[in-house]
Design a protein around this motif. Structure first.
Motif, PDB file in Angstrom:
ATOM      1  N   UNK A  58       0.750  -1.293  -0.353  1.00  0.00           N
ATOM      2  CA  UNK A  58       0.075   0.294  -0.134  1.00  0.00           C
ATOM      3  C   UNK A  58       0.930   1.328   0.105  1.00  0.00           C
ATOM      4  N   UNK A  59       2.256   1.393   0.519  1.00  0.00           N
ATOM      5  CA  UNK A  59       2.228   2.330   1.075  1.00  0.00           C
ATOM      6  C   UNK A  59       3.253   3.013  -0.759  1.00  0.00           C
ATOM      7  N   UNK A  60       3.787   1.228  -0.937  1.00  0.00           N
ATOM      8  CA  UNK A  60       4.293   1.789  -3.001  1.00  0.00           C
ATOM      9  C   UNK A  60       3.358   2.391  -2.913  1.00  0.00           C
ATOM     10  N   UNK A  61       2.293   1.585  -3.464  1.00  0.00           N
ATOM     11  CA  UNK A  61       1.021   2.455  -4.543  1.00  0.00           C
ATOM     12  C   UNK A  61       0.776   3.607  -4.181  1.00  0.00           C
ATOM     13  N   UNK A  62       1.408   4.063  -2.936  1.00  0.00           N
ATOM     14  CA  UNK A  62       1.216   5.816  -2.367  1.00  0.00           C
ATOM     15  C   UNK A  62       2.381   6.131  -2.656  1.00  0.00           C
ATOM     16  N   UNK A  63       3.247   5.846  -3.001  1.00  0.00           N
ATOM     17  CA  UNK A  63       4.155   6.198  -3.147  1.00  0.00           C
ATOM     18  C   UNK A  63       5.593   6.761  -2.518  1.00  0.00           C
ATOM     19  N   UNK A  64       5.377   5.742  -1.748  1.00  0.00           N
ATOM     20  CA  UNK A  64       6.101   5.817  -0.828  1.00  0.00           C
ATOM     21  C   UNK A  64       6.839   4.735  -1.271  1.00  0.00           C
ATOM     22  N   UNK A  65       8.146   4.518  -1.392  1.00  0.00           N
ATOM     23  CA  UNK A  65       9.273   2.930  -0.928  1.00  0.00           C
ATOM     24  C   UNK A  65       9.868   2.716   0.503  1.00  0.00           C
ATOM     25  N   UNK A  66       9.639   1.637   0.701  1.00  0.00           N
ATOM     26  CA  UNK A  66      10.213   1.180   1.604  1.00  0.00           C
ATOM     27  C   UNK A  66      11.101  -0.389   2.275  1.00  0.00           C
ATOM     28  N   UNK A  67      10.714  -0.405   1.058  1.00  0.00           N
ATOM     29  CA  UNK A  67      12.497  -2.266   0.459  1.00  0.00           C
ATOM     30  C   UNK A  67      13.770  -1.229   0.328  1.00  0.00           C
ATOM     31  N   UNK A  68      14.400  -1.560   1.419  1.00  0.00           N
ATOM     32  CA  UNK A  68      15.821  -0.840   1.176  1.00  0.00           C
ATOM     33  C   UNK A  68      15.693   0.327   1.576  1.00  0.00           C
ATOM     34  N   UNK A  69      15.327   0.858   2.423  1.00  0.00           N
ATOM     35  CA  UNK A  69      15.252   2.515   3.120  1.00  0.00           C
ATOM     36  C   UNK A  69      14.919   2.389   4.039  1.00  0.00           C
ATOM     37  N   UNK A  70      15.464   3.393   4.773  1.00  0.00           N
ATOM     38  CA  UNK A  70      15.193   3.943   5.911  1.00  0.00           C
ATOM     39  C   UNK A  70      14.354   4.864   6.603  1.00  0.00           C
ATOM     40  N   UNK A  71      13.627   4.458   7.117  1.00  0.00           N
ATOM     41  CA  UNK A  71      12.754   4.341   7.625  1.00  0.00           C
ATOM     42  C   UNK A  71      11.704   5.552   8.997  1.00  0.00           C
ATOM     43  N   UNK A  72      12.454   6.492   8.294  1.00  0.00           N
ATOM     44  CA  UNK A  72      12.522   7.676   9.947  1.00  0.00           C
ATOM     45  C   UNK A  72      10.941   8.293  10.253  1.00  0.00           C
TER      46      UNK A  72
END
Length: 525
Positions: free
Chosen positions: A262-276
């Motif tokens: 759902x996050x990717x569909x909203x334009x927010x990548x989460x894989x291999x990223x630093x989530x703050x």
């Protein structure tokens, strides 16, 4: 207009009528005629018109005229026969024509203000169009009597605004539309759902008519509706982000793969990223429309700031005082640097929003940040931490003053004690450590707790504590010995001092009345 040939006509009237009569049924001069005239005047008849020829030929009796003068009832005499039906038709046609004109004007007002409301017009445009319809100056003020907008309609703006605040304060607030004759102002209140926020003023050159009243009231309604919609407007993007953030916070059972998709569909990548994560807390407490508006502004300002810094992020409101954001950064990015830039941009954006039409002032938000997460599974823990930090920082601002955002490490011991504030074990600890001294101060009107606080704040230095407390050293020594007897402790022990210091910090951070307290614990005697 009514034709009435009865001696007791007054009982059939409501007031405001022109009565036509030939006088054929009227009494002769005397008390009965005086009573007839007084009766018409008493119900508020506009006038009495009498046709000569049927009963009165040479003129009306002197007593008739005298009675009319005495009752201030206008008296009309027709010297010759007049078709009464022509009078009634002419006057009633005039009345109907006036009513139709008012209906047409009301329909025109309805059309204009409906179009303005649908178009989402700002207060300036609404006031401009209303002023064109009225052909007279129109002003919008807030509850502090400051002019938010002014449409002079050809008048001198300086003259309209000269001494405005004093003139406006002289008109008492009213939930209804009122005309202040000395000022020549037609005034109505602007607000919705019990939250009044301003007044619309029509500057009149005479007594206002019904259409004027409709105009100012429709202006006020459209302004109130515009502000209401602006406050409650939440973009579809914010709604989608809020739904996903709420689902992540709802519980640990949220499917991380589904949330990531759902996050990717909203334009927010989460894989291999630093989530703050960060939680923005409004400094203003309360509920209702204004609180919701402030939080929506926080969320939109945070989203704008992330876009400006080119940081993909989920941003949405949490409740009436908090908004949250999950920022997706490259794994090599410095989270503190990025957070600092985003937080500064948020504050600049909020300042711009507050200055706009329908802007909602709210002050500087408190921003808490969570520990960076390496995947969507850890975001819930990080969000909860950020919320706790924001809440603690809002309650204990002295713990890390002057920071653009707070982490748990910034709040140190005070932050930890705040987070534990609802734990009954902490209350028990405070009562065990300080309870006897607090109760002694309350019973004897002393401030030994304040002496103890000064001593502990001085790191156990009696000389420094005496200076802080403005006490002579012998007096301080005596009071410290008294405190030791009451509490049954040895203040020369570092462990005792540490335990009492923690208890004092916890006591100071509790809501009033939640623990035993003494009056004036910070005032040293």
């Amino acid at each position: 207009v009514h034709v009435i040939e009865l001696p007791d006509a007054a009982r059939l009237l409501h007031g405001g009528e022109l009565v036509l009569s030939t006088g054929i049924a009227l009494p002769d001069e005397g008390p009965e005629l005086d009573a007839y005239v007084a009766g018409l005047a008493g119900v508020g008849a506009s006038a009495l018109a009498v046709e000569l020829g049927r009963k009165y030929t040479g003129g009306l009796p002197a007593g008739f005229v005298a009675a009319a003068e005495a009752n201030r009832l206008p008296l009309i005499v027709f010297q010759h026969e007049v078709p009464f039906v022509e009078i009634t038709e002419a006057v009633h046609a005039r009345i109907i024509s006036d009513q139709l004109d008012q209906l047409r004007a009301s329909a025109r007002l309805h059309e204009v203000f409906t179009d303005l409301a649908v178009a989402g017009a700002g207060p300036g445009e609404i006031l401009h169009q209303a002023s064109l319809l009225a052909g007279r100056p129109l002003l919008l003020e807030d509850l502090s009597h400051h002019v938010l907008a002014c449409e002079p309609a050809g008048a001198d703006p300086a003259g309209l605004l000269a001494g405005f605040e004093a003139r406006s304060r002289a008109i008492a607030p009213s939930p209804r539309t009122v005309f202040d004759e000395p000022a020549g102002w037609l005034v109505t209140t602007v607000g919705a759902r019990g939250e009044d926020w301003g007044r619309v003023i029509l500057v009149c050159d005479g007594p206002p008519g019904p259409v004027d009243t409709v105009l100012v009231e429709r202006t006020a309604t459209t302004l109130a509706l515009g502000r209401l919609l602006a406050r409650q407007q939440e973009s579809l993007e914010r709604q989608a982000h809020r739904t996903l953030i709420s689902a992540i916070l709802a519980g640990p059972d949220t499917d991380p793969d589904e949330a990531a998709a759902q996050a990717r569909a909203l334009g927010v990548p989460v894989t291999g990223r630093q989530l703050v994560t960060m939680v923005l807390r409004s400094p203003s407490q309360g509920a209702g429309l204004l609180a919701q508006a402030r939080v929506l502004d926080l969320a939109e300002a945070a989203a704008d700031a992330c876009r400006a810094e080119r940081i993909p992020a989920l941003v949405g409101s949490l409740d009436d005082v908090r908004a949250a954001a999950v920022l997706s950064m490259p794994s090599a990015a410095d989270p503190d640097q990025v957070l600092g830039q985003v937080c500064d941009a948020v504050r600049r954006g909020l300042a711009r929003r507050a200055s706009r039409p329908y802007g909602v002032p709210g002050g500087d938000p408190v921003i808490g940040a969570g520990t960076p997460a390496s995947g969507i599974q850890q975001v819930r823990r990080s969000l909860l931490e950020a919320r706790q930090v924001a809440d603690a920082a809002a309650e204990v601002p002295q713990a890390a003053a002057g920071r653009s955002f707070y982490r748990l490490t910034d709040l140190r011991l005070r932050g930890l004690l705040f987070l534990l504030g609802g734990d009954p074990r902490l209350a028990t600890f405070v009562d065990r450590e300080l309870g006897p001294l607090l109760r002694y101060d309350a019973a004897h009107g002393t401030s030994l707790t304040g002496v103890l606080a000064a001593y502990l704040a001085a790191g156990g230095s009696k000389a420094a504590a005496a200076s802080r407390a403005h006490l002579a050293r012998p007096t301080l020594y005596d009071r410290l010995r008294h405190i030791e007897r009451i509490l049954g402790v040895d203040l020369s022990s570092a462990e005792s001092r540490a335990s009492l210091h923690v208890a004092l910090l916890a006591h100071d951070g509790q809501p009033s009345g939640s623990m035993p307290s003494s009056a004036g614990t910070r005032t040293v005697r």
